[in-house]
Design an enzyme around this catalytic site. Sequence first.
Site, short mmCIF file in Angstrom:
data_model
loop_
_atom_site.label_atom_id
_atom_site.label_comp_id
_atom_site.label_asym_id
_atom_site.label_seq_id
_atom_site.Cartn_x
_atom_site.Cartn_y
_atom_site.Cartn_z
CE1 TYR A 299 -3.24 -2.83 0.49
CE2 TYR A 299 -2.95 -2.71 2.86
CZ TYR A 299 -3.52 -3.30 1.75
OH TYR A 299 -4.36 -4.36 1.93
CD GLU A 373 -16.54 -4.29 24.92
OE1 GLU A 373 -17.05 -4.29 26.06
OE2 GLU A 373 -16.81 -5.12 24.03
#
Length: 393
Positions: A299, A373
């Site tokens: 990439y 989270e």
Amino acid sequence: MDEQVDLLERAMAEASQVVAWRRHLHRHPELSFQEIETAQFVAEILGTLEGVEVSRPTPTSVLGRLRGDLPGPCLGLRADMDALPVTEETGLPFASERPGVMHACGHDGHTAMLLGAAKLLAEMRHLLHGEVRFIFQHAEELSPGGAQELVGLHLLDDVDFFVGQHLWAPLEAGKVGIAAGPVTAAPDSFTITVTGRGGHAAQPHLTIDPIPVVAEIVLALQQIVSRNIDPLRPVVLSVTQIHAGTADNVLPNEATIVGTVRTQDVSVQKLVAELMERTVQGIAHAHGADARVDYEKGYLPVVNDPATTQRVRTAVANLLGENAVTQTEPSMVGEDFSAYQQVAPGCFFWLGSRNEANGIVFPHHHPRFDIEEGALPLGAAALAAIALEFLAG
Ligand code: NI
């Protein structure tokens, strides 16, 4: 300001939903180019959001279009959705149910956060001057990558700015790392094959032994980094495999070296590839051996546009406070977000996901990788706040 506080409160109210989406995805990971159920899951949720037009550009990707009530530019928000061939060892109650496949990079969280942002923005589309394009991309982890495929379909040609975020284990949850300029590297790979002439190990003078040739090459390659490249331009050149031989009394015909080169600048990338060819051929020639270098470009580096990055930074600092924003150093990892930056200016930033107190300290791609989270509603709110900033009219 009131509206920003409101946005964070709204995101907090959605936190349990975003976490539930993340846990569902975490339990059901799918490898690159195989995100069939993941894409279905995303398309179904997007389909329930009022005003979001859902399409499926490839079998495992999803686009959502949210057109605001007023005219203006188009902002592309991107999440990647693929998992890795890693066997999970977290022991989490929602651990992967698929042996050998794991969301070990946080893409489950990226997908859940972008769904959360879509939900928040769909409820606020009367404020949007322009369009938000939600890009749920497949196959970030596997070259040639899903981003390039989506760009090649010309469905994003009208996007004016691209923004992506990545959960980041080195950064504490609650922090956001944003920097203009180089963010990730070009992850190139190479294979060098040296061919000599095998024979009896007791009669080296009758052979062309490829093993000392590759040994010399391995050491000489480091001179490219230390002697030929500007020390202020980062380069990593790592040899990761050496293969040769089958017995203690046989000199082989051939020896192979495999490795990776990481650069943040295309001119340096080009120079390293040229010097590698010259060095390898020179050493092989000195020993009468033949050599071939197969250099495969990965990439492009992610390079953040300064003006776009400034606007992202402003939106995030207004949302989470000036103290939450830090300037992260460039990383030598690869990311195919760069493909979007060939279409329009973009900003890719890091969302902290580390929590030492809870043992969430393992690096990306580790079998025990996990995320805090509590970062998920912050990330969802950040994407929504960025959209409001770019589409404020
Ligand atoms: Ni990743």
